[in-house]
Every structure is written in C-alpha cells, then in structure tokens.
Write an enzyme that holds these catalytic residues in place. Sequence first.
Site, PDB file in Angstrom:
ATOM      1  N   GLY A  56      24.110 -68.624  45.223  1.00 29.25           N
ATOM      2  CA  GLY A  56      24.773 -69.789  44.653  1.00 29.25           C
ATOM      3  C   GLY A  56      24.610 -69.940  43.163  1.00 29.25           C
ATOM      4  N   HIS A  57      23.846 -69.075  42.511  1.00 28.98           N
ATOM      5  CA  HIS A  57      23.535 -69.224  41.077  1.00 28.98           C
ATOM      6  C   HIS A  57      23.709 -67.896  40.364  1.00 28.98           C
ATOM      7  CE1 HIS A  57      21.172 -70.326  37.460  1.00 28.98           C
ATOM      8  NE2 HIS A  57      21.422 -71.567  37.817  1.00 28.98           N
ATOM      9  N   PHE A  58      24.728 -67.434  40.057  1.00 25.46           N
ATOM     10  CA  PHE A  58      26.092 -67.895  40.257  1.00 25.46           C
ATOM     11  C   PHE A  58      26.837 -66.780  40.957  1.00 25.46           C
ATOM     12  CE2 PHE A  58      24.608 -70.118  36.454  1.00 25.46           C
ATOM     13  CZ  PHE A  58      24.856 -71.427  36.800  1.00 25.46           C
TER      14      PHE A  58
END
Length: 150
Positions: A56-58
């Site tokens: 999720g990052h990124f």
Amino acid sequence: MTTENRPAKIIEAHEIMTLLPHRYPFLLVDRVVDFEEGQWLKAYKNISVNEPCFTGHFPGQPILPGVLILEALAQSMGLLAFKTHEIKGGELFYFAGIDDARFKRPVLPGDRLELFVEVIKERRGITSFTGVASVDGEVACEAKLMCARR
C-alpha cells in the site's frame, strides 16, 4: 565512535529476538554489527521487495514509510539499552519521544538500511539518543529519540 582496535561486537538475529519483544513484520533490525555499551550501536535492516508495507505504500512505486525507519532506529536504541543495563524480569525500554526528525532520501526495495544510534544523555530512567539511518553512506533519516525504562 572508536573501536580501539578491538573485534566488533556482533548481535545476530536469534539474540536480537531474545532482547526485543518485536516479531515479524515489526522486527526491524536484522543484525547489529558493532556497539559500545552505554555509547553507540551500529545495525542494519535489509529492505526486501516483500515487505508487507509495500502493498500500500505505494503500489508500483514502493517506498519504506518514514515511520518504519524511525521504528528501526528506536529498536536499535532499545538493543543498546538492553546491552548496557542489567535488566530485571519483565522490564522493557519503551519508545518515549522523538524530536527533529528529518527525511532526506527514500528507502527502496533492495536497499540495506544502516542504523546508527548514539547516547546523548541518561537521567532518571530516560535515555536520549541521536539516530541516523543511511543507505550506501547517504543519510535517509535523522532524529533525536528517547526511551524510558519500565
């Protein structure tokens, strides 16, 4: 920092796990490569493309979150504290504060995050440190950190 021509004091992963309560995915120190009790500690964390945070990052451009770099410095600080003090059963060193955190370069999959913490002062169970995280000699993050013995 000086080693005075002595052999490096190394802490391997299995001993790190006896000192710190953290476990995957939040154990963020792979190996200590040298330290001087009550003064400083050098460690590292290998950054894998498989780190859970990268989903999720990124997506498509993975960057290690700055808060995890700070946590790796805090865990290094805890390792130095554990190696410096005689510990009573159940006692821990808690991350107590952070000041002047600065992020200077991204940390990416494949990087080896080099961690260095140094004691500034210690008083009444609170220890202040400086922490620097770097990759290939280039500073990625620096901060002042505190831990409390409880």
